[in-house]
Scaffold this motif. Structure first.
Motif, PDB file in Angstrom:
ATOM      1  N   UNK A   1     141.011 -11.487  18.283  1.00  0.00           N
ATOM      2  CA  UNK A   1     141.919 -11.577  17.138  1.00  0.00           C
ATOM      3  C   UNK A   1     141.641 -10.489  16.110  1.00  0.00           C
ATOM      4  N   UNK A   2     140.377 -10.072  16.007  1.00  0.00           N
ATOM      5  CA  UNK A   2     140.041  -8.995  15.075  1.00  0.00           C
ATOM      6  C   UNK A   2     140.679  -7.683  15.520  1.00  0.00           C
TER       7      UNK A   2
ATOM      8  N   UNK B   1     144.245 -20.200  25.942  1.00  0.00           N
ATOM      9  CA  UNK B   1     143.081 -20.598  25.152  1.00  0.00           C
ATOM     10  C   UNK B   1     143.190 -19.993  23.756  1.00  0.00           C
ATOM     11  N   UNK B   2     143.579 -18.726  23.702  1.00  0.00           N
ATOM     12  CA  UNK B   2     143.530 -17.999  22.435  1.00  0.00           C
ATOM     13  C   UNK B   2     144.875 -17.982  21.717  1.00  0.00           C
TER      14      UNK B   2
ATOM     15  N   UNK C   1     148.539 -18.682  22.387  1.00  0.00           N
ATOM     16  CA  UNK C   1     149.631 -19.642  22.260  1.00  0.00           C
ATOM     17  C   UNK C   1     149.295 -20.842  21.378  1.00  0.00           C
ATOM     18  N   UNK C   2     148.163 -21.529  21.589  1.00  0.00           N
ATOM     19  CA  UNK C   2     147.889 -22.696  20.740  1.00  0.00           C
ATOM     20  C   UNK C   2     147.751 -22.347  19.263  1.00  0.00           C
ATOM     21  N   UNK C   3     147.155 -21.188  18.964  1.00  0.00           N
ATOM     22  CA  UNK C   3     146.991 -20.810  17.563  1.00  0.00           C
ATOM     23  C   UNK C   3     148.314 -20.371  16.951  1.00  0.00           C
ATOM     24  N   UNK C   4     149.195 -19.777  17.731  1.00  0.00           N
ATOM     25  CA  UNK C   4     150.498 -19.369  17.197  1.00  0.00           C
ATOM     26  C   UNK C   4     151.297 -20.561  16.690  1.00  0.00           C
TER      27      UNK C   4
ATOM     28  N   UNK D   1     140.590 -25.999  22.585  1.00  0.00           N
ATOM     29  CA  UNK D   1     139.222 -26.284  23.009  1.00  0.00           C
ATOM     30  C   UNK D   1     138.690 -25.098  23.802  1.00  0.00           C
ATOM     31  N   UNK D   2     137.529 -24.606  23.404  1.00  0.00           N
ATOM     32  CA  UNK D   2     136.851 -23.513  24.090  1.00  0.00           C
ATOM     33  C   UNK D   2     135.612 -24.097  24.749  1.00  0.00           C
ATOM     34  N   UNK D   3     135.605 -24.159  26.071  1.00  0.00           N
ATOM     35  CA  UNK D   3     134.551 -24.849  26.821  1.00  0.00           C
ATOM     36  C   UNK D   3     133.676 -23.830  27.517  1.00  0.00           C
ATOM     37  N   UNK D   4     132.369 -23.868  27.254  1.00  0.00           N
ATOM     38  CA  UNK D   4     131.433 -22.974  27.925  1.00  0.00           C
ATOM     39  C   UNK D   4     130.641 -23.768  28.958  1.00  0.00           C
TER      40      UNK D   4
END
Length: 628
Positions: A132-133, A295-296, A298-301, A307-310
């Motif tokens: 995003x940066x 993950x990055x 679409x949901x934030x838009x 959820x970010x799962x490691x």
């Protein structure tokens, strides 16, 4: 083609008849610094551009505008890391601030509009921050899956020409720590391009030794000043994502800013039925297109919580990892690959782990990445008691070609079908000569140009290669490389890659059709069917089967059952009689079975271990069986 008479049918037809009107209306969901007055620019046919006079910033749309609307305290991101035993949550305001500060750090290194940044990181929040940066300052990110081998990383560095690499010191897998810095250092000895700096996020599990051009993430950020979003033309690239498994110069799929934002925002609401405040989990990796899109961005838009799962969410002994995450975080919908559900089904066929977790918030399971066999579909639907939606798309398309539009008009599901084409995707089934086939006739799946917004407009630095790779086979069409058919209701059945069609004594058969029959056996957890050379018939189908935990059937009995089932469902023409029971199937890290590699080994070629493979030992164990 028609699957209904309501909102879906109206939207689909309008998107083809009036694409300008349809997509300009959809563009109203995005905040523009200069709103577009037209949707499509066809002057470069067959290279099309979307919203040519529009201007925006994608990171602003993903973060700032929600904060400015008074929703800064809403949760934007949940980090769940069982491999480190940690977790974090970020509000929209917190994530906006971290992105703005790291964007300032990049700017202090001279990164600006049009510059490329390679991101080589595991599933940590800083990976999202870095992406995003880049978008915030107008730079173009190219995320490389963390742990990719040096030669593959070098090829991407060479092609993208990044000013900066952003990396972590290590990634964490269930059984080992993977140190990233030595991989980067080796890649830089192979590539002729030299980035000016490598920014390293130091992780306590394995700290990296920094060289003269390396910078510590924490120290760099401590001295950085936040920067405002930089407006860019809608047609400017947001990112480059290289397709996996390429040889020679990799193919860099380009995604633009404007079409990407409009299409993804539309899909979250209309395909996935996800909106502000909903919790959404895509069980993938930011290194793949699924991670980029769902993950990055679409949901934030749309102001949802992602959820970010490691970690690896399935497998012995934790078959309940999926259900724990859904229950604990109040997840409304999950998007994963069919292979993940098959893995759960293998170790927990009766879904005993599922009973341990309340699933009150869960509404839909979305599956994509490879063909969803009917048996896995039925198992998931029976035990989860929610709609199980197969949908189909590609790295190149960036969002679903075919799906069930749960937010627009939920349609009946059909096992084995990826449902119906989404607005903008004019899907046709073609024969070898380019003739459009009738319902139920199987052929090559192609899409009439222009592709809708959000699809790749071209390949990085090479328009002609884009045309030669995707548009040359059929004039006026994008060739997907997949084969299948459309039924009388307009439902698309994707049967597999066109190179998974085998020729048995002059009869063309889809290995996907045979796999569907094999997978329906109650003892089978997952399977792969490949075509192998035969001196008499040209090719014969050969099945490799993984059994469910606790299955007691003998190999001979299973073979007889499967041969009889294929004969009954497909016919003697399949000449199916070769079944091998194996412990596991070789897969990529994104869950796709390496059928092409298996075919090559079976045909006697010395196939190398693919860079995308999840566990090379699985392929090594299978080689003698394939050659037997």
């Amino acid at each position: 083609m028609s699957a209904g008479t309501g909102a879906y049918d109206e939207s689909y037809r309008r998107s083809l008849d009036d694409p300008d009107g349809f997509w300009l209306e959809a563009a109203a969901a995005i905040s523009w610094t200069r709103p577009p007055t037209r949707a499509i620019d066809a002057s470069g046919d067959p290279i099309f551009r979307w919203f040519p006079d529009g201007e925006l910033n994608t990171a602003y749309n993903a973060l700032d505008r929600h904060v400015e609307a008074g929703d800064g305290e809403r949760t934007a991101l949940i980090y769940d890391s069982p491999v480190t035993g940690t977790g974090r949550t970020y509000s929209y305001a917190q994530l906006r601030d971290e992105v703005a500060t790291f964007a300032g750090a990049l700017a202090s290194l001279g990164v600006g509009k049009g510059d490329r940044v390679v991101v080589y990181m595991p599933m940590v929040p800083e990976a999202v921050v870095a992406m995003l940066a880049c978008a915030r300052v107008g730079a173009i990110h190219s995320v490389v899956f963390g742990g990719f081998a040096p030669r593959e990383l070098a090829a991407r560095i060479e092609d993208a020409g990044p000013k900066v690499i952003v990396a972590a010191s290590c990634g964490i897998e269930p059984t080992r720590i993977v140190e990233y810095k030595p991989i980067i250092d080796e890649a830089l000895t192979i590539a002729s391009h030299r980035p000016e700096h490598t920014v390293v996020l130091q992780r306590p599990q394995a700290r990296a030794d920094l060289g003269d051009n390396d910078l510590d993430w924490t120290e760099l950020v401590a001295n950085a000043r936040p920067v405002d979003p930089v407006p860019v033309a809608a047609t400017e690239p947001l990112y480059i994502l290289y397709t996996s498994g390429t040889t020679g110069r990799p193919k860099g799929v380009v995604r633009d800013n404007g079409g990407h934002a409009v299409a993804l925002a539309w899909t979250m609401r209309n395909v996935y039925d996800i909106g502000p405040g909903d919790v959404w989990w895509t069980a993938s990796d930011v290194g793949w297109v699924v991670g980029h899109s769902y993950i990055v961005y679409a949901p934030l838009l749309v102001g949802a919580t992602t959820v970010l799962y490691e970690g690896k969410p399935v497998g012995t002994p934790d078959a309940g990892a999926f259900w724990r995450v859904i229950s604990e975080h109040g997840t409304k919908a999950l998007f994963t690959a069919p292979t993940a559900i098959r893995a759960i089904k293998k170790v927990d066929p009766d879904a005993a782990e599922l009973a341990k977790y309340p699933m009150d918030t869960f509404r839909t399971l979305f599956l994509a990445g490879e063909r969803l066999d009917p048996e896995t579909y039925h198992w998931a639907h029976e035990h989860l008691d929610v709609p199980v939606v197969d949908h189909w798309w590609q790295t190149e398309t960036g969002w679903p070609i075919a799906a069930n539009p749960r937010g627009l008009e939920p349609l009946p599901t059909k096992p084995g079908s990826a449902t119906v084409p989404m607005p903008g995707w004019n899907v046709q089934i073609l024969d070898a000569g380019g003739k459009e086939l009738l319902p139920h006739e199987e052929g090559a799946i192609a899409i009439k140009l222009p592709l809708p917004p959000g699809a790749l407009p071209t390949l990085w630095g090479d328009d002609q290669r884009y045309i030669d790779s995707y548009l040359k086979e059929y004039d006026g069409y994008y060739l997907t490389g997949d084969g299948g058919y459309i039924d009388d209701d307009g439902y698309i059945f994707v049967m597999g890659r066109t190179d998974d069609v085998i020729n048995v004594a002059g009869h063309r058969l889809s290995t996907g059709s045979i796999e569907a029959v094999v997978a329906a056996n109650p003892a089978v957890a997952e399977c792969a069917v490949i075509g192998v050379h035969d001196a008499l018939k040209g090719q014969l189908p050969r099945a490799f089967v993984v059994l469910k935990a606790g299955a007691t059937v003998t190999d001979d009995v299973l073979r007889d059952e499967l041969v009889a089932a294929v004969r009954r469902e497909i016919g003697p023409v399949a000449a199916f009689r070769d079944v091998s029971v194996v412990d596991a199937l070789p897969k990529t890290r994104s869950g796709k079975i390496l059928r092409r590699t298996m075919r090559g080994i079976a045909d006697g070629r010395d196939e190398p271990v693919p860079s995308t493979i999840e566990d090379p030992a699985v392929l090594d164990a299978l080689r003698p069986v394939l050659r037997g």
